[in-house]
Motif scaffolding. Structure first.
Motif, PDB file in Angstrom:
ATOM      1  N   ILE A  29    -122.103 -41.042  37.162  1.00  8.86           N
ATOM      2  CA  ILE A  29    -123.807 -41.809  36.577  1.00  8.86           C
ATOM      3  C   ILE A  29    -124.453 -42.063  37.774  1.00  8.86           C
ATOM      4  N   LYS A  30    -124.343 -42.592  39.191  1.00  6.16           N
ATOM      5  CA  LYS A  30    -125.152 -42.836  39.938  1.00  6.16           C
ATOM      6  C   LYS A  30    -125.362 -41.456  40.349  1.00  6.16           C
ATOM      7  N   GLN A  31    -124.562 -40.506  40.658  1.00  4.67           N
ATOM      8  CA  GLN A  31    -124.717 -39.217  41.012  1.00  4.67           C
ATOM      9  C   GLN A  31    -125.354 -38.669  40.191  1.00  4.67           C
ATOM     10  N   ASN A  32    -125.433 -38.705  39.074  1.00  7.37           N
ATOM     11  CA  ASN A  32    -126.791 -37.801  37.955  1.00  7.37           C
ATOM     12  C   ASN A  32    -127.644 -38.061  38.359  1.00  7.37           C
ATOM     13  N   ILE A  33    -128.258 -39.519  38.746  1.00  8.98           N
ATOM     14  CA  ILE A  33    -128.979 -39.766  38.861  1.00  8.98           C
ATOM     15  C   ILE A  33    -130.102 -39.806  39.995  1.00  8.98           C
ATOM     16  N   ASP A  34    -128.861 -39.352  41.210  1.00 11.75           N
ATOM     17  CA  ASP A  34    -129.271 -38.997  42.231  1.00 11.75           C
ATOM     18  C   ASP A  34    -130.131 -37.310  41.995  1.00 11.75           C
ATOM     19  N   ASN A  35    -129.143 -36.459  41.072  1.00 11.57           N
ATOM     20  CA  ASN A  35    -129.180 -35.257  40.847  1.00 11.57           C
ATOM     21  C   ASN A  35    -130.913 -34.394  40.808  1.00 11.57           C
ATOM     22  N   THR A  36    -130.772 -35.900  39.317  1.00  8.99           N
ATOM     23  CA  THR A  36    -131.574 -35.667  38.752  1.00  8.99           C
ATOM     24  C   THR A  36    -133.407 -36.125  39.454  1.00  8.99           C
ATOM     25  N   ASN A  37    -133.170 -37.141  40.246  1.00  7.04           N
ATOM     26  CA  ASN A  37    -134.635 -37.692  40.898  1.00  7.04           C
ATOM     27  C   ASN A  37    -134.774 -36.360  42.137  1.00  7.04           C
ATOM     28  N   ALA A  38    -133.650 -35.557  42.582  1.00  6.48           N
ATOM     29  CA  ALA A  38    -133.428 -34.422  43.565  1.00  6.48           C
ATOM     30  C   ALA A  38    -134.640 -33.221  42.543  1.00  6.48           C
ATOM     31  N   ILE A  39    -134.525 -32.607  41.306  1.00  4.08           N
ATOM     32  CA  ILE A  39    -135.172 -32.154  40.789  1.00  4.08           C
ATOM     33  C   ILE A  39    -135.894 -32.167  40.840  1.00  4.08           C
ATOM     34  N   ILE A  40    -136.451 -33.425  40.423  1.00  6.14           N
ATOM     35  CA  ILE A  40    -137.672 -34.490  40.061  1.00  6.14           C
ATOM     36  C   ILE A  40    -138.534 -34.025  41.093  1.00  6.14           C
ATOM     37  N   ASP A  41    -138.141 -33.976  42.897  1.00  6.48           N
ATOM     38  CA  ASP A  41    -138.829 -34.401  43.296  1.00  6.48           C
ATOM     39  C   ASP A  41    -139.542 -32.145  44.371  1.00  6.48           C
ATOM     40  N   THR A  42    -137.647 -32.232  43.943  1.00  6.93           N
ATOM     41  CA  THR A  42    -138.473 -30.356  44.191  1.00  6.93           C
ATOM     42  C   THR A  42    -139.292 -29.915  43.037  1.00  6.93           C
ATOM     43  N   LEU A  43    -139.160 -29.418  41.725  1.00  5.76           N
ATOM     44  CA  LEU A  43    -140.250 -29.296  41.095  1.00  5.76           C
ATOM     45  C   LEU A  43    -141.581 -30.208  40.595  1.00  5.76           C
ATOM     46  N   HIS A  44    -142.541 -29.786  41.297  1.00 12.07           N
ATOM     47  CA  HIS A  44    -144.041 -30.340  41.561  1.00 12.07           C
ATOM     48  C   HIS A  44    -144.559 -30.002  40.428  1.00 12.07           C
ATOM     49  N   ILE A  45    -144.317 -29.892  39.224  1.00 14.56           N
ATOM     50  CA  ILE A  45    -144.843 -29.616  37.967  1.00 14.56           C
ATOM     51  C   ILE A  45    -145.802 -30.099  37.550  1.00 14.56           C
ATOM     52  N   SER A  46    -146.373 -31.330  37.316  1.00 16.50           N
ATOM     53  CA  SER A  46    -147.306 -32.048  36.923  1.00 16.50           C
ATOM     54  C   SER A  46    -148.949 -31.333  36.020  1.00 16.50           C
ATOM     55  N   SER A  47    -148.916 -31.458  34.645  1.00 15.43           N
ATOM     56  CA  SER A  47    -150.440 -30.784  34.137  1.00 15.43           C
ATOM     57  C   SER A  47    -150.055 -28.993  34.930  1.00 15.43           C
ATOM     58  N   PRO A  48    -149.583 -28.872  34.064  1.00 14.02           N
ATOM     59  CA  PRO A  48    -149.222 -26.890  34.263  1.00 14.02           C
ATOM     60  C   PRO A  48    -149.992 -26.934  33.391  1.00 14.02           C
ATOM     61  N   ALA A  49    -151.501 -25.523  33.732  1.00 22.02           N
ATOM     62  CA  ALA A  49    -151.854 -24.667  32.614  1.00 22.02           C
ATOM     63  C   ALA A  49    -151.431 -22.760  32.745  1.00 22.02           C
ATOM     64  N   ASP A  50    -152.384 -22.784  31.709  1.00 26.32           N
ATOM     65  CA  ASP A  50    -151.666 -21.404  31.737  1.00 26.32           C
ATOM     66  C   ASP A  50    -151.954 -20.061  32.568  1.00 26.32           C
ATOM     67  N   GLN A  51    -150.403 -19.504  32.307  1.00 29.77           N
ATOM     68  CA  GLN A  51    -150.738 -18.298  34.024  1.00 29.77           C
ATOM     69  C   GLN A  51    -150.720 -19.344  35.068  1.00 29.77           C
ATOM     70  N   ASN A  52    -150.007 -20.393  35.368  1.00 26.24           N
ATOM     71  CA  ASN A  52    -149.498 -20.910  36.791  1.00 26.24           C
ATOM     72  C   ASN A  52    -148.330 -20.422  36.938  1.00 26.24           C
ATOM     73  N   VAL A  53    -148.185 -20.169  38.418  1.00 23.56           N
ATOM     74  CA  VAL A  53    -146.362 -20.216  38.824  1.00 23.56           C
ATOM     75  C   VAL A  53    -146.463 -21.095  39.457  1.00 23.56           C
ATOM     76  N   LEU A  54    -144.909 -20.770  40.370  1.00 21.75           N
ATOM     77  CA  LEU A  54    -144.178 -21.927  41.005  1.00 21.75           C
ATOM     78  C   LEU A  54    -144.381 -21.623  42.556  1.00 21.75           C
ATOM     79  N   VAL A  55    -145.104 -21.917  43.000  1.00 21.42           N
ATOM     80  CA  VAL A  55    -144.951 -21.120  44.836  1.00 21.42           C
ATOM     81  C   VAL A  55    -144.446 -22.533  45.314  1.00 21.42           C
TER      82      VAL A  55
END
Length: 212
Positions: A29-55
């Motif tokens: 369970i702790k490992q899953n929490i760590d993995n989820t936090n790492a994904i959140i920290d790696t993908l900074h995608i708050s407030s996306p807009a139309d035609q945005n891309v990830l860079v």
């Protein structure tokens, strides 16, 4: 900096049966929490807009939202000619926000690996008082190393004199097993009045668009 959890999957051996004891799954369970936090920290995608891309931003090791845009650069070619079969330097980058091209001190340029569409065009310029009258018969993009270690034409226009407009257009593949560079423009000039050097009356530009 965040690290994407590629090799830290949690086991389900303590939660996949009704008789399992949840207390034994604490580590998973702790490992899953760590993995989820790492994904959140790696993908900074708050407030996306139309035609945005990830860079990807290497400075903070995360993916961030950006406006969709082509990767391209615009280069200006020198108009100083010293012989009838002359390789010309790249004077400057007019634009290159993604750093596709690198220009060295001799005016040759290299490109990062990829597939490119290349336009070369010329527009009428004003001849300087010190310039000799020169008629351009053709222009081409040259790989100075070439497949055999010698300069080879990559894209070229030949035949009728160049006045104003598109000179050539084509595909250029840069990378292992293909073109490597460095590249330079080559001008075939007809000098008038016995002149042996001078300036072309036209300005020449390269638009380079990375498509893959």
């Amino acid at each position: 900096m965040p690290t994407w959890p590629t090799s830290t999957k949690a086991s389900t051996s303590n939660v996949d049966s009704g008789s399992d004891k949840p207390r034994l799954a604490r580590t998973d369970i702790k490992q899953n929490i760590d993995n989820t936090n790492a994904i959140i920290d790696t993908l900074h995608i708050s407030s996306p807009a139309d035609q945005n891309v990830l860079v990807y931003n290497a400075s903070n090791a995360r993916f961030e939202l950006a406006s969709q845009q082509f990767q391209e650069c615009l280069l200006e070619v020198s108009n100083n000619v010293s012989s009838t079969n002359d390789t010309l330097a790249i004077d400057s980058k007019i634009s290159d926000t993604q750093n596709l091209a690198t220009i060295d001190s001799t005016g040759t340029f290299t490109l990062i690996d990829g597939t490119y569409l290349v336009w070369c065009w010329t527009k009428d310029g004003t001849q300087s008082s010190s310039a000799h009258a020169i008629s351009m018969s053709s222009q081409e993009l040259v790989d100075l190393t070439g497949d055999s270690g010698s300069p080879q034409a990559c894209l070229q226009q030949a035949g009728s004199p160049i006045e104003d407009g598109l000179v050539f257009f084509g595909t250029l593949i840069v990378g292992s097993g293909n073109r490597a560079g460095p590249f330079k423009m080559k001008h075939f000039a007809a000098f008038r009045g016995g002149a042996t050097s001078g300036q072309i009356t036209n300005e020449t530009f390269l638009r380079i668009l990375k498509v893959a």
